[in-house]
Design a protein around this motif. Structure first.
Motif, PDB file in Angstrom:
ATOM      1  N   TRP A 253      63.320  36.538  31.272  1.00 19.74           N
ATOM      2  CA  TRP A 253      63.009  37.744  30.511  1.00 19.74           C
ATOM      3  C   TRP A 253      63.368  39.012  31.277  1.00 19.74           C
ATOM      4  CZ3 TRP A 253      62.739  37.639  25.588  1.00 19.74           C
ATOM      5  CH2 TRP A 253      62.346  36.465  24.940  1.00 19.74           C
ATOM      6  N   LEU A 254      63.278  38.976  32.591  1.00 26.42           N
ATOM      7  CA  LEU A 254      63.726  40.124  33.379  1.00 26.42           C
ATOM      8  C   LEU A 254      65.224  40.330  33.201  1.00 26.42           C
ATOM      9  CD1 LEU A 254      63.103  42.350  35.449  1.00 26.42           C
ATOM     10  CD2 LEU A 254      63.493  40.658  37.258  1.00 26.42           C
ATOM     11  N   HIS A 255      65.977  39.241  33.193  1.00 22.76           N
ATOM     12  CA  HIS A 255      67.427  39.344  33.001  1.00 22.76           C
ATOM     13  C   HIS A 255      67.766  39.755  31.573  1.00 22.76           C
ATOM     14  CE1 HIS A 255      69.244  37.861  36.828  1.00 22.76           C
ATOM     15  NE2 HIS A 255      67.997  37.452  37.006  1.00 22.76           N
ATOM     16  N   PHE A 256      66.967  39.351  30.619  1.00 26.86           N
ATOM     17  CA  PHE A 256      67.191  39.798  29.242  1.00 26.86           C
ATOM     18  C   PHE A 256      66.993  41.307  29.139  1.00 26.86           C
ATOM     19  CE2 PHE A 256      65.421  40.671  24.935  1.00 26.86           C
ATOM     20  CZ  PHE A 256      66.578  40.431  24.205  1.00 26.86           C
ATOM     21  N   GLN A 257      66.011  41.823  29.842  1.00 27.02           N
ATOM     22  CA  GLN A 257      65.820  43.274  29.843  1.00 27.02           C
ATOM     23  C   GLN A 257      67.054  43.976  30.404  1.00 27.02           C
ATOM     24  OE1 GLN A 257      65.327  45.733  32.572  1.00 27.02           O
ATOM     25  NE2 GLN A 257      65.403  47.173  30.861  1.00 27.02           N
TER      26      GLN A 257
ATOM     27  N   VAL B 182      66.932  43.468  19.455  1.00 25.63           N
ATOM     28  CA  VAL B 182      66.156  43.210  20.668  1.00 25.63           C
ATOM     29  C   VAL B 182      64.658  43.193  20.350  1.00 25.63           C
ATOM     30  CG1 VAL B 182      65.476  44.174  22.904  1.00 25.63           C
ATOM     31  CG2 VAL B 182      67.893  44.075  22.266  1.00 25.63           C
ATOM     32  N   LEU B 183      64.205  44.136  19.543  1.00 24.69           N
ATOM     33  CA  LEU B 183      62.797  44.156  19.139  1.00 24.69           C
ATOM     34  C   LEU B 183      62.436  42.893  18.370  1.00 24.69           C
ATOM     35  CD1 LEU B 183      62.352  47.877  17.999  1.00 24.69           C
ATOM     36  CD2 LEU B 183      61.726  46.850  20.185  1.00 24.69           C
ATOM     37  N   SER B 184      63.354  42.413  17.534  1.00 23.20           N
ATOM     38  CA  SER B 184      63.099  41.195  16.771  1.00 23.20           C
ATOM     39  C   SER B 184      62.982  39.986  17.682  1.00 23.20           C
ATOM     40  CB  SER B 184      64.220  40.984  15.749  1.00 23.20           C
ATOM     41  OG  SER B 184      64.047  39.760  15.051  1.00 23.20           O
ATOM     42  N   VAL B 185      63.836  39.907  18.693  1.00 27.58           N
ATOM     43  CA  VAL B 185      63.774  38.802  19.657  1.00 27.58           C
ATOM     44  C   VAL B 185      62.412  38.791  20.342  1.00 27.58           C
ATOM     45  CG1 VAL B 185      64.683  37.940  21.848  1.00 27.58           C
ATOM     46  CG2 VAL B 185      66.257  38.665  20.046  1.00 27.58           C
ATOM     47  N   LEU B 186      61.989  39.949  20.819  1.00 19.26           N
ATOM     48  CA  LEU B 186      60.696  40.038  21.493  1.00 19.26           C
ATOM     49  C   LEU B 186      59.551  39.731  20.535  1.00 19.26           C
ATOM     50  CD1 LEU B 186      61.378  43.282  23.558  1.00 19.26           C
ATOM     51  CD2 LEU B 186      61.125  40.972  24.481  1.00 19.26           C
ATOM     52  N   ASP B 187      59.634  40.266  19.333  1.00 27.20           N
ATOM     53  CA  ASP B 187      58.568  40.067  18.353  1.00 27.20           C
ATOM     54  C   ASP B 187      58.401  38.585  18.019  1.00 27.20           C
ATOM     55  OD1 ASP B 187      56.688  41.445  16.374  1.00 27.20           O
ATOM     56  OD2 ASP B 187      57.885  40.192  15.029  1.00 27.20           O
ATOM     57  N   ARG B 188      59.517  37.888  17.817  1.00 25.30           N
ATOM     58  CA  ARG B 188      59.429  36.460  17.466  1.00 25.30           C
ATOM     59  C   ARG B 188      58.926  35.633  18.640  1.00 25.30           C
ATOM     60  NH1 ARG B 188      64.568  34.756  16.573  1.00 25.30           N
ATOM     61  NH2 ARG B 188      65.554  36.772  16.968  1.00 25.30           N
ATOM     62  N   HIS B 189      59.356  35.996  19.844  1.00 21.50           N
ATOM     63  CA  HIS B 189      58.878  35.272  21.019  1.00 21.50           C
ATOM     64  C   HIS B 189      57.387  35.477  21.238  1.00 21.50           C
ATOM     65  CE1 HIS B 189      58.623  33.588  25.029  1.00 21.50           C
ATOM     66  NE2 HIS B 189      58.084  34.722  25.453  1.00 21.50           N
ATOM     67  N   LEU B 190      56.901  36.659  20.949  1.00 26.79           N
ATOM     68  CA  LEU B 190      55.503  37.005  21.226  1.00 26.79           C
ATOM     69  C   LEU B 190      54.523  36.531  20.156  1.00 26.79           C
ATOM     70  CD1 LEU B 190      56.182  40.571  22.639  1.00 26.79           C
ATOM     71  CD2 LEU B 190      55.041  38.724  23.897  1.00 26.79           C
ATOM     72  N   GLU B 191      55.000  35.846  19.168  1.00 25.69           N
ATOM     73  CA  GLU B 191      54.100  35.277  18.156  1.00 25.69           C
ATOM     74  C   GLU B 191      53.060  34.396  18.838  1.00 25.69           C
ATOM     75  OE1 GLU B 191      52.345  34.563  14.632  1.00 25.69           O
ATOM     76  OE2 GLU B 191      54.208  35.729  14.717  1.00 25.69           O
TER      77      GLU B 191
ATOM     78  N   GLY C   4      53.236  33.040  30.135  1.00 25.55           N
ATOM     79  CA  GLY C   4      51.912  32.666  30.598  1.00 25.55           C
ATOM     80  C   GLY C   4      50.809  33.591  30.118  1.00 25.55           C
ATOM     81  N   ASP C   5      49.805  33.735  30.969  1.00 23.93           N
ATOM     82  CA  ASP C   5      48.583  34.432  30.559  1.00 23.93           C
ATOM     83  C   ASP C   5      48.345  35.742  31.298  1.00 23.93           C
ATOM     84  OD1 ASP C   5      48.061  33.471  33.077  1.00 23.93           O
ATOM     85  OD2 ASP C   5      46.256  32.345  32.532  1.00 23.93           O
ATOM     86  N   LYS C   6      49.414  36.328  31.850  1.00 22.16           N
ATOM     87  CA  LYS C   6      49.250  37.590  32.564  1.00 22.16           C
ATOM     88  C   LYS C   6      50.533  38.406  32.474  1.00 22.16           C
ATOM     89  CE  LYS C   6      50.681  35.706  37.066  1.00 22.16           C
ATOM     90  NZ  LYS C   6      50.252  35.398  38.455  1.00 22.16           N
ATOM     91  N   ALA C   7      50.391  39.701  32.692  1.00 21.03           N
ATOM     92  CA  ALA C   7      51.548  40.579  32.754  1.00 21.03           C
ATOM     93  C   ALA C   7      52.315  40.312  34.041  1.00 21.03           C
ATOM     94  CB  ALA C   7      51.120  42.039  32.698  1.00 21.03           C
ATOM     95  N   THR C   8      53.633  40.265  33.928  1.00 17.22           N
ATOM     96  CA  THR C   8      54.481  40.025  35.093  1.00 17.22           C
ATOM     97  C   THR C   8      55.517  41.146  35.197  1.00 17.22           C
ATOM     98  OG1 THR C   8      56.148  38.753  33.890  1.00 17.22           O
ATOM     99  CG2 THR C   8      54.224  37.534  34.763  1.00 17.22           C
ATOM    100  N   ILE C   9      56.367  41.029  36.211  1.00 16.99           N
ATOM    101  CA  ILE C   9      57.431  42.010  36.365  1.00 16.99           C
ATOM    102  C   ILE C   9      58.327  42.036  35.133  1.00 16.99           C
ATOM    103  CG2 ILE C   9      57.468  42.102  38.880  1.00 16.99           C
ATOM    104  CD1 ILE C   9      59.717  40.021  38.852  1.00 16.99           C
ATOM    105  N   ALA C  10      58.405  40.930  34.408  1.00 21.59           N
ATOM    106  CA  ALA C  10      59.236  40.891  33.197  1.00 21.59           C
ATOM    107  C   ALA C  10      58.663  41.813  32.126  1.00 21.59           C
ATOM    108  CB  ALA C  10      59.345  39.457  32.681  1.00 21.59           C
ATOM    109  N   ASP C  11      57.378  41.717  31.854  1.00 19.24           N
ATOM    110  CA  ASP C  11      56.748  42.605  30.869  1.00 19.24           C
ATOM    111  C   ASP C  11      56.935  44.069  31.254  1.00 19.24           C
ATOM    112  OD1 ASP C  11      54.891  40.647  29.124  1.00 19.24           O
ATOM    113  OD2 ASP C  11      54.771  40.039  31.218  1.00 19.24           O
ATOM    114  N   LEU C  12      56.692  44.375  32.518  1.00 17.65           N
ATOM    115  CA  LEU C  12      56.704  45.761  32.975  1.00 17.65           C
ATOM    116  C   LEU C  12      58.098  46.375  32.917  1.00 17.65           C
ATOM    117  CD1 LEU C  12      54.347  45.265  36.053  1.00 17.65           C
ATOM    118  CD2 LEU C  12      53.743  46.327  33.871  1.00 17.65           C
TER     119      LEU C  12
END
Length: 222
Positions: A100-104, A140-149, A156-164
């Motif tokens: 996800w960091l590389h996707f960003q 890009v928003l659609s990709v994130l939205d579908r993944h975050l369902e 996982g269960d915490k914010a990581t460098i990818a989210d930030l």
């Protein structure tokens, strides 16, 4: 006590502020050194980053000089996040964070950046180019939205460098669309993404950097 890291930055560019968020999250001492766009391609700064772009860092604690926001973020996490608060140590989560960091860096950043260029700065207002990159923002928003369902965070269960890493470009969506803002309704069209974005931007370190960036942008206008 660590010596402060020098973060080479710019008031408006989103990428240095991605690094600042991680520095704040990890409570790493740092100082920001703002470089004018006109000076990025000149020899003094090119000694720091031959590519003439920000961000770059100089870490007096390890002697490393490093550029490229994704590489810097991974370096900071691996070097200073001893408890892995912003990452995972085992597979598959460790590699999904990298995914996800590389996707960003390969998806969000370049497409959002081109959208900014063609809607705000290009010498000609080329609608087909604007349409392409505004549509890529939606994709890009659609990709994130579908993944975050059904998920709170990207991995996982915490914010990581990818989210930030997504935050600082995401804050620009309204500005990018500008007069075409009626073409997108983030809360309605991308509800999972919207909830995640609200969750991440409510973090104290993120709120601080968003405010710092707004102040720097306001100061740069005067």
């Amino acid at each position: 006590m660590s010596k402060p890291i020098v973060l080479y930055s710019h008031a408006t560019g989103p990428n240095p502020w991605k690094v600042a968020i991680v520095l704040e999250e990890l409570k790493i001492p740092y100082t920001s050194k703002f470089i004018d766009f006109a000076d990025l391609k000149k020899p003094p700064f090119e000694k720091v980053n031959i590519n003439g772009r920000v961000p770059a860092i100089e870490d007096p604690n390890t002697g490393i000089t490093l550029s490229e926001s994704g590489a810097i973020i991974e370096y900071l996490q691996e070097t200073y996040d001893k408890n892995n608060t912003l990452n995972y140590t085992s597979s598959p989560e460790k590699y999904l964070v990298k995914q996800w960091l590389h996707f960003q860096m390969s998806g969000q950043g370049p497409y959002f950046g081109q959208a900014v260029w063609f809607t705000k700065f290009h010498s000609e207002m080329i609608k087909s180019a604007q349409d392409r990159y505004l549509n890529e923002i939606k994709r890009v928003l659609s990709v994130l939205d579908r993944h975050l369902e059904g998920k709170q965070y990207l991995v996982g269960d915490k914010a990581t460098i990818a989210d930030l890493a997504f935050v600082t470009w995401d804050t620009m969506i309204g500005r990018i669309f500008g007069e075409r803002g009626n073409e997108i309704n983030i809360e309605k069209d991308y509800p999972n993404y919207y909830a995640w974005d609200q969750r991440i931007t409510a973090r104290p370190a993120v709120k601080k950097i968003i405010a710092d960036r707004q102040a720097a942008m306001a100061s740069a206008k005067h």
